[in-house]
Scaffold this motif. Structure first.
Motif, PDB file in Angstrom:
ATOM      1  N   MET A   1       0.908  -1.071   0.092  1.00 21.99           N
ATOM      2  CA  MET A   1      -0.104   0.095  -0.041  1.00 21.99           C
ATOM      3  C   MET A   1       0.995   1.276  -0.054  1.00 21.99           C
ATOM      4  SD  MET A   1      -3.223  -0.402  -0.210  1.00 21.99           S
ATOM      5  CE  MET A   1      -4.679  -0.750   0.374  1.00 21.99           C
ATOM      6  N   ALA A   2       1.925   1.124   0.555  1.00 20.02           N
ATOM      7  CA  ALA A   2       2.715   2.341   0.726  1.00 20.02           C
ATOM      8  C   ALA A   2       3.537   2.589  -0.822  1.00 20.02           C
ATOM      9  CB  ALA A   2       4.256   1.993   1.786  1.00 20.02           C
ATOM     10  N   ASP A   3       3.571   1.734  -1.494  1.00 23.16           N
ATOM     11  CA  ASP A   3       4.018   1.935  -2.979  1.00 23.16           C
ATOM     12  C   ASP A   3       2.798   2.704  -3.714  1.00 23.16           C
ATOM     13  OD1 ASP A   3       6.495   0.780  -2.426  1.00 23.16           O
ATOM     14  OD2 ASP A   3       5.818  -1.057  -3.324  1.00 23.16           O
ATOM     15  N   LEU A   4       1.639   2.298  -3.256  1.00 27.01           N
ATOM     16  CA  LEU A   4       0.642   2.936  -4.193  1.00 27.01           C
ATOM     17  C   LEU A   4       0.674   4.520  -3.887  1.00 27.01           C
ATOM     18  CD1 LEU A   4      -2.228   0.490  -4.367  1.00 27.01           C
ATOM     19  CD2 LEU A   4      -0.717   1.053  -6.263  1.00 27.01           C
ATOM     20  N   LYS A   5       0.786   4.842  -2.720  1.00 25.05           N
ATOM     21  CA  LYS A   5       0.744   6.283  -2.141  1.00 25.05           C
ATOM     22  C   LYS A   5       2.017   7.125  -3.049  1.00 25.05           C
ATOM     23  CE  LYS A   5      -1.420   5.346   2.093  1.00 25.05           C
ATOM     24  NZ  LYS A   5      -1.586   5.412   3.524  1.00 25.05           N
ATOM     25  N   LYS A   6       3.026   6.524  -3.378  1.00 20.00           N
ATOM     26  CA  LYS A   6       3.954   7.128  -3.854  1.00 20.00           C
ATOM     27  C   LYS A   6       3.915   7.593  -5.345  1.00 20.00           C
ATOM     28  CE  LYS A   6       7.463   5.259  -0.903  1.00 20.00           C
ATOM     29  NZ  LYS A   6       8.788   4.749  -0.673  1.00 20.00           N
ATOM     30  N   LEU A   7       3.179   6.718  -6.086  1.00 19.84           N
ATOM     31  CA  LEU A   7       2.780   6.982  -7.542  1.00 19.84           C
ATOM     32  C   LEU A   7       1.806   8.140  -7.862  1.00 19.84           C
ATOM     33  CD1 LEU A   7       2.078   3.288  -8.663  1.00 19.84           C
ATOM     34  CD2 LEU A   7       4.142   4.563  -8.843  1.00 19.84           C
ATOM     35  N   SER A   8       2.069   8.713  -8.768  1.00 14.12           N
ATOM     36  CA  SER A   8       1.275  10.140  -9.022  1.00 14.12           C
ATOM     37  C   SER A   8       0.019   9.588  -9.918  1.00 14.12           C
ATOM     38  CB  SER A   8       1.933  11.229  -9.931  1.00 14.12           C
ATOM     39  OG  SER A   8       2.147  10.438 -11.179  1.00 14.12           O
ATOM     40  N   PHE A   9      -0.846  10.405 -10.127  1.00 13.12           N
ATOM     41  CA  PHE A   9      -2.168  10.064 -10.690  1.00 13.12           C
ATOM     42  C   PHE A   9      -1.961   9.566 -12.149  1.00 13.12           C
ATOM     43  CE2 PHE A   9      -5.811  11.010 -13.449  1.00 13.12           C
ATOM     44  CZ  PHE A   9      -6.732  10.430 -12.934  1.00 13.12           C
ATOM     45  N   ALA A  10      -0.892  10.211 -12.873  1.00 12.62           N
ATOM     46  CA  ALA A  10      -0.592   9.984 -14.152  1.00 12.62           C
ATOM     47  C   ALA A  10      -0.059   8.505 -14.308  1.00 12.62           C
ATOM     48  CB  ALA A  10       0.214  10.923 -14.935  1.00 12.62           C
ATOM     49  N   GLU A  11       0.863   8.136 -13.452  1.00 13.97           N
ATOM     50  CA  GLU A  11       1.470   6.727 -13.497  1.00 13.97           C
ATOM     51  C   GLU A  11       0.508   5.750 -13.118  1.00 13.97           C
ATOM     52  OE1 GLU A  11       6.041   7.960 -11.808  1.00 13.97           O
ATOM     53  OE2 GLU A  11       4.225   7.730 -10.253  1.00 13.97           O
ATOM     54  N   VAL A  12      -0.188   5.969 -12.376  1.00 19.77           N
ATOM     55  CA  VAL A  12      -1.485   4.881 -12.008  1.00 19.77           C
ATOM     56  C   VAL A  12      -2.293   4.770 -13.192  1.00 19.77           C
ATOM     57  CG1 VAL A  12      -3.452   4.427 -10.653  1.00 19.77           C
ATOM     58  CG2 VAL A  12      -1.208   5.301  -9.495  1.00 19.77           C
ATOM     59  N   ASN A  13      -2.719   5.645 -13.978  1.00 21.60           N
ATOM     60  CA  ASN A  13      -3.411   5.959 -15.086  1.00 21.60           C
ATOM     61  C   ASN A  13      -2.876   5.312 -16.177  1.00 21.60           C
ATOM     62  OD1 ASN A  13      -5.939   6.385 -16.202  1.00 21.60           O
ATOM     63  ND2 ASN A  13      -5.300   8.674 -16.848  1.00 21.60           N
ATOM     64  N   SER A  14      -1.517   5.564 -16.300  1.00 19.61           N
ATOM     65  CA  SER A  14      -0.857   4.819 -17.556  1.00 19.61           C
ATOM     66  C   SER A  14      -0.566   3.385 -17.343  1.00 19.61           C
ATOM     67  CB  SER A  14       0.639   5.502 -17.630  1.00 19.61           C
ATOM     68  OG  SER A  14       1.531   5.242 -16.426  1.00 19.61           O
ATOM     69  N   GLN A  15      -0.328   3.125 -16.051  1.00 22.31           N
ATOM     70  CA  GLN A  15      -0.518   1.553 -15.699  1.00 22.31           C
ATOM     71  C   GLN A  15      -1.755   0.965 -16.070  1.00 22.31           C
ATOM     72  OE1 GLN A  15       2.114  -0.407 -14.937  1.00 22.31           O
ATOM     73  NE2 GLN A  15       0.821  -2.076 -14.826  1.00 22.31           N
ATOM     74  N   PHE A  16      -2.681   1.592 -15.567  1.00 21.53           N
ATOM     75  CA  PHE A  16      -3.982   0.892 -15.806  1.00 21.53           C
ATOM     76  C   PHE A  16      -4.508   0.977 -17.262  1.00 21.53           C
ATOM     77  CE2 PHE A  16      -8.743   1.764 -16.325  1.00 21.53           C
ATOM     78  CZ  PHE A  16      -9.270   0.743 -15.805  1.00 21.53           C
ATOM     79  N   LYS A  17      -4.080   1.909 -18.212  1.00 25.53           N
ATOM     80  CA  LYS A  17      -4.104   1.733 -19.779  1.00 25.53           C
ATOM     81  C   LYS A  17      -3.421   0.460 -20.143  1.00 25.53           C
ATOM     82  CE  LYS A  17      -5.507   6.662 -20.705  1.00 25.53           C
ATOM     83  NZ  LYS A  17      -5.282   7.738 -21.300  1.00 25.53           N
ATOM     84  N   ALA A  18      -2.268   0.475 -19.732  1.00 27.26           N
ATOM     85  CA  ALA A  18      -1.365  -0.619 -20.143  1.00 27.26           C
ATOM     86  C   ALA A  18      -2.009  -1.954 -19.839  1.00 27.26           C
ATOM     87  CB  ALA A  18       0.047  -0.565 -19.599  1.00 27.26           C
TER      88      ALA A  18
END
Length: 115
Positions: A1-18
């Motif tokens: 959970m700590a790793d998810l907090k460090k990611l920005s919205f754009a990084e999470v969004n790009s990972q989701f798109k991939a």
């Protein structure tokens, strides 16, 4: 959970798109395998591979089975009995047919012999 907090919205969004693109290509692959065209393509792919005993029939299958060491005694017995049967039928003359109660009952004039 700590790793998810460090990611920005754009990084999470790009990972989701991939992940969604990977899911989409996998779904398209599964969809292509369905339907009449998919079945035909799968059948052609199976035919291109080596021939298995399940796809053999007739003489080809018999020869394949005789090649197995465990089946050889059975094959020799079967061949011997087949040869003896052909020999016996070839030697069964018209005189023997006329004197045979079985033959005259079932293949001859249809009258049973007196016994």
């Amino acid at each position: 959970m700590a790793d998810l907090k460090k990611l920005s919205f754009a990084e999470v969004n790009s990972q989701f798109k991939a992940d969604m693109e990977a899911f989409k290509t996998e779904t398209q692959k599964i969809s292509a395998a369905r339907g009449k065209e998919g079945r035909i393509a799968a059948h052609q792919a199976r035919l291109a591979g080596p021939e298995t005993w399940r796809r053999m029939s007739g003489i080809k299958l018999m020869i394949h089975e005789v090649k197995h060491v465990g089946n050889r005694p059975f094959a020799w017995g079967f061949a011997t009995m087949a040869a003896l049967t052909v020999y016996a039928q070839a030697k069964f003359s018209d005189d023997m047919k006329a004197n045979s109660e079985y033959w005259s009952t079932f293949h001859g004039d249809g009258k049973k012999g007196g016994h």
